[in-house]
Structure formats: C-alpha cells, structure tokens
Scaffold this active site. Sequence first.
Site, short mmCIF file in Angstrom:
data_model
loop_
_atom_site.label_atom_id
_atom_site.label_comp_id
_atom_site.label_asym_id
_atom_site.label_seq_id
_atom_site.Cartn_x
_atom_site.Cartn_y
_atom_site.Cartn_z
N TYR A 57 36.39 15.52 45.98
CA TYR A 57 37.59 14.95 45.37
C TYR A 57 37.36 13.51 44.92
CZ TYR A 57 40.05 19.22 46.17
OH TYR A 57 40.43 20.55 46.11
N GLN A 94 49.94 23.41 37.52
CA GLN A 94 49.00 23.69 38.61
C GLN A 94 47.95 22.59 38.67
OE1 GLN A 94 47.95 28.20 38.70
NE2 GLN A 94 48.58 27.77 36.62
N ASN A 95 47.95 21.72 37.67
CA ASN A 95 46.89 20.70 37.58
C ASN A 95 47.17 19.53 38.50
OD1 ASN A 95 45.93 22.38 35.63
ND2 ASN A 95 46.63 21.14 33.90
N HIS A 112 50.32 22.22 42.83
CA HIS A 112 49.07 22.18 43.62
C HIS A 112 48.68 20.75 44.01
CE1 HIS A 112 47.84 26.42 41.99
NE2 HIS A 112 48.76 26.48 42.94
N CYS A 123 50.55 11.00 60.52
CA CYS A 123 51.91 10.44 60.39
C CYS A 123 52.66 10.96 59.16
CB CYS A 123 51.87 8.91 60.38
SG CYS A 123 51.17 8.20 58.86
N CYS A 142 49.58 4.33 59.76
CA CYS A 142 49.53 4.45 61.23
C CYS A 142 48.22 3.91 61.81
CB CYS A 142 49.73 5.90 61.66
SG CYS A 142 48.36 7.01 61.24
N GLY A 179 47.33 27.73 29.22
CA GLY A 179 46.02 27.33 29.73
C GLY A 179 45.77 27.71 31.18
N THR A 180 46.24 28.89 31.58
CA THR A 180 45.96 29.33 32.95
C THR A 180 45.48 30.78 32.92
OG1 THR A 180 46.88 29.69 35.17
CG2 THR A 180 48.44 29.78 33.33
N ASN A 206 47.11 30.56 25.31
CA ASN A 206 45.84 30.43 26.04
C ASN A 206 44.69 30.62 25.06
OD1 ASN A 206 44.98 29.98 28.83
ND2 ASN A 206 43.88 31.92 28.63
C1 BJW Z 1 42.12 27.03 27.43
C2 BJW Z 1 41.26 26.11 26.94
C3 BJW Z 1 41.81 25.38 25.85
C4 BJW Z 1 40.14 27.01 28.51
N1 BJW Z 1 43.05 25.67 25.44
N2 BJW Z 1 43.31 27.37 27.09
C5 BJW Z 1 45.85 38.57 47.43
C6 BJW Z 1 46.77 38.90 46.44
C7 BJW Z 1 47.68 37.96 45.94
C8 BJW Z 1 47.68 36.66 46.41
C9 BJW Z 1 46.77 36.33 47.38
C10 BJW Z 1 45.86 37.27 47.89
N3 BJW Z 1 45.10 36.65 48.83
C11 BJW Z 1 45.49 35.35 48.90
C12 BJW Z 1 46.51 35.16 48.05
C13 BJW Z 1 47.22 33.87 47.80
C14 BJW Z 1 46.35 32.85 47.10
C15 BJW Z 1 45.80 33.46 45.82
O1 BJW Z 1 46.46 33.49 44.79
N4 BJW Z 1 44.56 33.92 45.83
C16 BJW Z 1 43.99 34.57 44.65
C17 BJW Z 1 42.58 34.09 44.45
C18 BJW Z 1 44.13 36.07 44.80
N5 BJW Z 1 47.18 31.71 46.81
C19 BJW Z 1 47.37 30.75 47.68
O2 BJW Z 1 46.79 30.71 48.74
C20 BJW Z 1 48.38 29.69 47.31
N6 BJW Z 1 49.34 29.58 48.36
C21 BJW Z 1 50.19 30.59 48.67
O3 BJW Z 1 50.16 31.66 48.09
O4 BJW Z 1 51.09 30.29 49.68
C22 BJW Z 1 51.99 31.31 50.11
C23 BJW Z 1 53.23 31.44 49.26
C24 BJW Z 1 53.96 32.59 49.30
C25 BJW Z 1 55.10 32.73 48.54
C26 BJW Z 1 55.55 31.72 47.74
C27 BJW Z 1 54.86 30.56 47.72
C28 BJW Z 1 53.68 30.45 48.46
C29 BJW Z 1 47.71 28.35 47.11
C30 BJW Z 1 46.82 28.33 45.91
C31 BJW Z 1 46.10 26.99 45.82
C32 BJW Z 1 45.20 26.89 44.61
N7 BJW Z 1 44.48 25.67 44.65
C33 BJW Z 1 43.59 25.33 43.55
C34 BJW Z 1 42.86 24.02 43.92
C35 BJW Z 1 43.85 22.85 43.83
C36 BJW Z 1 43.19 21.52 44.00
C37 BJW Z 1 42.07 21.26 43.01
O5 BJW Z 1 42.30 21.17 41.79
O6 BJW Z 1 40.96 21.14 43.50
O7 BJW Z 1 44.33 25.17 42.33
S1 BJW Z 1 42.42 26.63 43.12
C38 BJW Z 1 42.46 26.34 41.39
O8 BJW Z 1 43.02 27.51 40.70
C39 BJW Z 1 43.46 25.19 41.18
C40 BJW Z 1 44.20 25.65 39.96
O9 BJW Z 1 45.45 24.99 39.88
C41 BJW Z 1 44.31 27.13 40.17
C42 BJW Z 1 44.59 27.91 38.91
O10 BJW Z 1 43.55 27.78 37.98
P1 BJW Z 1 43.88 27.72 36.42
O11 BJW Z 1 44.65 26.50 36.10
O12 BJW Z 1 44.47 29.00 35.98
O13 BJW Z 1 42.41 27.53 35.80
P2 BJW Z 1 41.35 28.65 35.37
O14 BJW Z 1 40.05 27.97 35.21
O15 BJW Z 1 41.41 29.82 36.24
O16 BJW Z 1 41.89 29.11 33.91
C43 BJW Z 1 41.85 28.24 32.79
C44 BJW Z 1 42.34 29.00 31.58
O17 BJW Z 1 42.40 28.09 30.50
C45 BJW Z 1 41.41 30.16 31.15
O18 BJW Z 1 42.19 31.32 30.92
C46 BJW Z 1 40.79 29.66 29.85
O19 BJW Z 1 40.59 30.69 28.89
C47 BJW Z 1 41.85 28.71 29.35
N8 BJW Z 1 41.34 27.64 28.50
N9 BJW Z 1 40.07 26.07 27.57
C48 BJW Z 1 43.78 26.65 26.05
N10 BJW Z 1 41.11 24.41 25.22
#
Ligand code: BJW
Length: 243
Positions: A57, A94-95, A112, A123, A142, A179-180, A206
Amino acid sequence: MTESTPTIVILTGAGISKESGLDTFRDSDGIWAKVRIEDVATPEGFARNPTRVQEFYNARRAGLKDPKVVPNAAHEALARLEREWPGEVLLVTQNIDDLHERAGTKNLIHMHGELLKVRCEYCDALMDWADDLHTSTPCPHCGRKAGLRPHVVWFGEMPLGMDHTYEALDTCRLFVSIGTSGNVYPAAGFVQHVRYRGLAYSVELNLEPSQGTPLFDEVINGPATEVVPAFVDRILTSGIPES
Ligand code: BJW
C-alpha cells in the site's frame, strides 16, 4: 426528492482510473497478475506479514501521488452529472484512489475504503495519511505501535456505506456501472438488486463485456474517457430512458 427528480446511482471500478495511469486488478497487466490476493488483500495476509502488506500500500500511495496521475474526462463527466442533474446522483466507487473527489464529486461512497486514510485497530481513530506507513509507526491518537492499517476493505471484510447505498439502489431510476469486471460482491450484485425491483434502467459502460453484461438493459463498450462523457451528455440532454 420528487417524482420529477429521480435518483441516479453510479458504480465505478478500477477501469475508470486506468486512463489516469492507475492499474486495474484483473486485466492481463493488472495488480493481481503481480501479487497474490491472499498475500495483500485479506486480513489473514496482513496478520501473516504486515510489513509486506504495508509495503504494497505504500507503493500504491506513492503511485497515486505521482503528478501525472490526475482525474480524466470520465471522472470530470461524473462530477458534471452531479452538478447539473436536478435530482440526487450517488456515486459509489470500489476504487480507493481519490480521483473522483479531485474531479469535484461530492456525494461519494468509497465502499472499499481510501488509500489516503489509515485507521488504528486499537483505538479506531481514522486519519488522513499521505506518507509511508510502517508496522513500527505509532498511532498519533493512542500512541500504540503495530495497530495502524490501511483504511481499505479486504476480502472477508464488510464494505463501507452499504445501508446508504442500498437505500439509493431501492429508489433510483437509473443505475450505471462503469469500469468494473463484476467479479467482486456485493458490488457485482447491485445490478441484480435494481433489476428485481424493475423500476430502474441499468447501463454498463466498460471497455469490454464483463461478468454482469447480460443483466444490463443497455451496454456500451469503449474506453471510459470516451463513453462516459458521451453518456453523461445524453442523460443531461434527453433524460433517463424508460425501464
Ligand atoms: C476499462 C478500461 C477503460 C479497463 N475504460 N473500462 C462466493 C460467491 C460470492 C461472493 C463471495 C464468495 N466468496 C467470497 C465472497 C465475497 C467476496 C467476493 O466477492 N469474492 C469474489 C472473488 C467471489 N467479497 C468480499 O469479501 C467483500 N465483503 C463482503 O462480501 O462482505 C460481506 C457482505 C455481505 C452482504 C453485504 C455486504 C457485505 C469485500 C470485497 C473487498 C474487495 N477488495 C478489493 C481490494 C481493495 C483495496 C485495494 O484496492 O487494494 O477491492 S479487491 C479488488 O477488486 C478491489 C476492487 O475494488 C475490486 C473490484 O475490482 P474492479 O474495480 O472490478 O477491477 P477489475 O480489474 O476486476 O475490472 C476492471 C474493469 O475495467 C475490466 O472489466 C476492464 O475491462 C475495464 N477497463 N480499462 C473502461 N480504459
């Protein structure tokens, strides 16, 4: 809010910041091609090797402070939508970067977390943090060491602002996902949530088709800096299509 000023909910992911110079996660050149999720984005990984996680980080924080990393036309267009749309626009990102704020968006949930904040596990103090963080850094509140961690949501942790987000999803007339890849829940489930209600028009912007593509009423593929400003122009000119 009245019938004539419907709410819009926007979800953004890493793709919107790609053209600002920040890596996505799951593209072939993305973050998860270089590091293992289990090592840097889980509470277990942090417990095993906090130094490794802090270094990851620290590098991301330094990258965000690079003067070349600035909001792009897509971030700017969403800030314009918030300013000019007569109803509420809630942007749920999500960013963990701060490019939406820097573009001028105000009504924003960082589900996120935020890279430029840290919190103390002893604390619970939450504070702005622009520099490197080390396991030996004492908490300014703290004074205890080894309790500061990045204010980000790792796998298995509860995303932030969910009550407010689901309230807006329940009342919105337009849901836009930008973009997700639709791999990570609960964000990936938002489109299904609004679909079940049947009242909102849903649009995906996207670079390419995503996991969730079949669930949207409309899909526009292309780079965010092109498709987002054009879509915002369209909504501000013509309003929300009937769902
Ligand atoms: C462009 C482009 C351009 C490129 N123009 N587009 C089994 C089934 C279902 C769920 C689960 C499961 N087992 C576990 C879970 C839950 C789990 C989960 O989802 N796991 C999956 C892997 C299955 N989730 C969690 O644990 C979350 N918590 C949770 O569920 O709590 C319980 C709850 C229950 C009920 C309600 C609420 C909560 C927590 C998830 C935490 C994710 N953390 C991260 C790291 C954050 C810190 C950091 O940045 O380091 O978050 S992981 C990472 O992925 C980050 C992102 O925010 C997240 C999503 O990624 P994103 O943004 O979609 O990026 P990419 O790279 O995947 O996609 C980019 C897209 O852009 C692509 O499509 C490209 O094509 C496109 N693109 N250039 C437009 N120029």
